[in-house]
Design a protein around this motif. Structure first.
Motif, PDB file in Angstrom:
ATOM      1  N   GLU A   1       9.252  15.923   1.482  1.00  0.00           N
ATOM      2  CA  GLU A   1       8.741  16.509   2.714  1.00  0.00           C
ATOM      3  C   GLU A   1       7.840  15.526   3.450  1.00  0.00           C
ATOM      4  O   GLU A   1       7.755  15.558   4.676  1.00  0.00           O
ATOM      5  CB  GLU A   1       7.961  17.788   2.417  1.00  0.00           C
ATOM      6  N   HIS A   2       7.154  14.657   2.692  1.00  0.00           N
ATOM      7  CA  HIS A   2       6.221  13.685   3.271  1.00  0.00           C
ATOM      8  C   HIS A   2       6.481  12.304   2.684  1.00  0.00           C
ATOM      9  O   HIS A   2       6.899  12.181   1.531  1.00  0.00           O
ATOM     10  CB  HIS A   2       4.769  14.089   2.991  1.00  0.00           C
ATOM     11  N   ILE A   3       6.215  11.287   3.493  1.00  0.00           N
ATOM     12  CA  ILE A   3       6.372   9.898   3.064  1.00  0.00           C
ATOM     13  C   ILE A   3       5.144   9.104   3.499  1.00  0.00           C
ATOM     14  O   ILE A   3       4.433   9.498   4.423  1.00  0.00           O
ATOM     15  CB  ILE A   3       7.671   9.256   3.623  1.00  0.00           C
ATOM     16  N   GLY A   4       4.922   7.982   2.835  1.00  0.00           N
ATOM     17  CA  GLY A   4       3.866   7.053   3.223  1.00  0.00           C
ATOM     18  C   GLY A   4       4.478   5.823   3.858  1.00  0.00           C
ATOM     19  O   GLY A   4       5.549   5.362   3.450  1.00  0.00           O
ATOM     20  N   VAL A   5       3.811   5.294   4.854  1.00  0.00           N
ATOM     21  CA  VAL A   5       4.239   4.087   5.557  1.00  0.00           C
ATOM     22  C   VAL A   5       3.063   3.111   5.494  1.00  0.00           C
ATOM     23  O   VAL A   5       1.959   3.457   5.899  1.00  0.00           O
ATOM     24  CB  VAL A   5       4.590   4.388   7.033  1.00  0.00           C
ATOM     25  N   HIS A   6       3.311   1.912   4.986  1.00  0.00           N
ATOM     26  CA  HIS A   6       2.251   0.924   4.781  1.00  0.00           C
ATOM     27  C   HIS A   6       2.614  -0.372   5.474  1.00  0.00           C
ATOM     28  O   HIS A   6       3.644  -0.973   5.153  1.00  0.00           O
ATOM     29  CB  HIS A   6       2.079   0.657   3.287  1.00  0.00           C
ATOM     30  N   VAL A   7       1.801  -0.816   6.425  1.00  0.00           N
ATOM     31  CA  VAL A   7       2.010  -2.082   7.121  1.00  0.00           C
ATOM     32  C   VAL A   7       1.320  -3.156   6.276  1.00  0.00           C
ATOM     33  O   VAL A   7       0.113  -3.091   6.045  1.00  0.00           O
ATOM     34  CB  VAL A   7       1.422  -2.040   8.544  1.00  0.00           C
TER      35      VAL A   7
ATOM     36  N   GLY B   1      -5.338  -1.896   0.149  1.00  0.00           N
ATOM     37  CA  GLY B   1      -5.407  -3.245   0.704  1.00  0.00           C
ATOM     38  C   GLY B   1      -4.422  -3.557   1.813  1.00  0.00           C
ATOM     39  O   GLY B   1      -4.275  -4.717   2.192  1.00  0.00           O
ATOM     40  N   VAL B   2      -3.738  -2.549   2.359  1.00  0.00           N
ATOM     41  CA  VAL B   2      -2.765  -2.787   3.427  1.00  0.00           C
ATOM     42  C   VAL B   2      -3.473  -2.857   4.776  1.00  0.00           C
ATOM     43  O   VAL B   2      -4.619  -2.443   4.913  1.00  0.00           O
ATOM     44  CB  VAL B   2      -1.663  -1.707   3.431  1.00  0.00           C
ATOM     45  N   LEU B   3      -2.778  -3.402   5.781  1.00  0.00           N
ATOM     46  CA  LEU B   3      -3.362  -3.482   7.129  1.00  0.00           C
ATOM     47  C   LEU B   3      -3.545  -2.105   7.743  1.00  0.00           C
ATOM     48  O   LEU B   3      -4.518  -1.856   8.463  1.00  0.00           O
ATOM     49  CB  LEU B   3      -2.484  -4.312   8.058  1.00  0.00           C
ATOM     50  N   ALA B   4      -2.595  -1.223   7.495  1.00  0.00           N
ATOM     51  CA  ALA B   4      -2.634   0.121   8.050  1.00  0.00           C
ATOM     52  C   ALA B   4      -1.679   0.994   7.246  1.00  0.00           C
ATOM     53  O   ALA B   4      -0.733   0.480   6.642  1.00  0.00           O
ATOM     54  CB  ALA B   4      -2.209   0.098   9.520  1.00  0.00           C
ATOM     55  N   TRP B   5      -1.943   2.299   7.235  1.00  0.00           N
ATOM     56  CA  TRP B   5      -1.022   3.221   6.575  1.00  0.00           C
ATOM     57  C   TRP B   5      -0.974   4.539   7.318  1.00  0.00           C
ATOM     58  O   TRP B   5      -1.903   4.903   8.038  1.00  0.00           O
ATOM     59  CB  TRP B   5      -1.361   3.419   5.103  1.00  0.00           C
TER      60      TRP B   5
ATOM     61  N   GLY C   1      -3.585   8.953   8.688  1.00  0.00           N
ATOM     62  CA  GLY C   1      -3.446   7.516   8.500  1.00  0.00           C
ATOM     63  C   GLY C   1      -4.746   6.779   8.651  1.00  0.00           C
ATOM     64  O   GLY C   1      -5.807   7.374   8.873  1.00  0.00           O
ATOM     65  N   ASP C   2      -4.657   5.463   8.512  1.00  0.00           N
ATOM     66  CA  ASP C   2      -5.812   4.577   8.649  1.00  0.00           C
ATOM     67  C   ASP C   2      -5.318   3.241   9.208  1.00  0.00           C
ATOM     68  O   ASP C   2      -4.546   2.547   8.553  1.00  0.00           O
ATOM     69  CB  ASP C   2      -6.485   4.365   7.301  1.00  0.00           C
ATOM     70  N   PRO C   3      -5.767   2.863  10.416  1.00  0.00           N
ATOM     71  CA  PRO C   3      -5.313   1.616  11.041  1.00  0.00           C
ATOM     72  C   PRO C   3      -6.241   0.429  10.803  1.00  0.00           C
ATOM     73  O   PRO C   3      -6.028  -0.627  11.381  1.00  0.00           O
ATOM     74  CB  PRO C   3      -5.316   1.979  12.529  1.00  0.00           C
ATOM     75  N   ASP C   4      -7.256   0.560   9.964  1.00  0.00           N
ATOM     76  CA  ASP C   4      -8.356  -0.404   9.962  1.00  0.00           C
ATOM     77  C   ASP C   4      -8.401  -1.380   8.797  1.00  0.00           C
ATOM     78  O   ASP C   4      -9.472  -1.885   8.455  1.00  0.00           O
ATOM     79  CB  ASP C   4      -9.691   0.349  10.047  1.00  0.00           C
ATOM     80  N   GLY C   5      -7.281  -1.708   8.173  1.00  0.00           N
ATOM     81  CA  GLY C   5      -7.281  -2.722   7.126  1.00  0.00           C
ATOM     82  C   GLY C   5      -7.519  -4.106   7.711  1.00  0.00           C
ATOM     83  O   GLY C   5      -7.326  -4.332   8.905  1.00  0.00           O
TER      84      GLY C   5
END
Length: 174
Positions: free
Chosen positions: A81-87, A125-129, A153-157
């Motif tokens: 139902e949900h997924i994570g996306v990591h830049v 430790g990713v740039l954003a997720w 999410g979090d854009p602040d890595g």
């Protein structure tokens, strides 16, 4: 106005090649792409390296990515139902390689992760997720195009993005 020598010289066009999987791979090796890791939780966490991540819509916020139906992650992603996306950042080449490698223990040491919103594995430790709710899985040949709506999410890595080009992970240059 000065014209670049590369632009001024006419080039003899090469004949078009017929559409094949190798033609597509060859063309997209020339396309530099950002590197992301997609994660999901089933009986166990799964994940894979993706270069097909795309922003789809700002309102509502939505993303998409492609996943091969022969991928070891697909059975879990097909039901999640949900997924994570990591830049990923350019300091995470080894992490990208681990999640791209078939048969690897992707969530074992040295991978650092935690359970995030909606129970989704979130990499450290990713740039954003982002954590996203899957809204569609569209058949596309031997892949599925997954469309998902962002829920957190979090854009602040810290760092610079990791790129994939010519079959290798690369850093962005100024």
């Amino acid at each position: 106005m000065t014209v670049s020598p590369d632009l001024a010289a006419p080039r003899t066009p090469r004949p078009a090649r017929p559409a094949t999987p190798e033609l597509l791979r060859s063309v997209f090796r020339r396309h530099a792409a950002g590197v992301a890791v997609i994660t999901a939780r089933g009986e166990r966490p799964v994940g894979f390296t993706a270069t097909s991540l795309t922003s789809v819509s700002a309102e509502p916020p939505m993303i998409s990515f492609g996943v091969g139906t022969s991928s070891s992650s697909w059975p879990v992603l097909a039901e999640a139902e949900h997924i994570g996306v990591h830049v990923l950042g350019d300091h995470q080449r080894e992490l990208a390689a681990t999640f791209a490698r078939s048969g690897a223990d992707r969530f074992g040491a040295p991978t650092r992760w935690r359970t995030g919103p909606e129970g989704v594995p979130v990499l450290d430790g990713v740039l954003a997720w982002l954590v996203c709710r899957v809204v569609a899985r569209v058949p596309a040949g031997d892949h599925r195009l997954v469309v998902a709506e962002v829920v957190a999410g979090d854009p602040d890595g810290a760092g610079r993005p990791l790129l994939y080009h010519e079959g290798r992970f690369n850093a962005l240059r100024d």
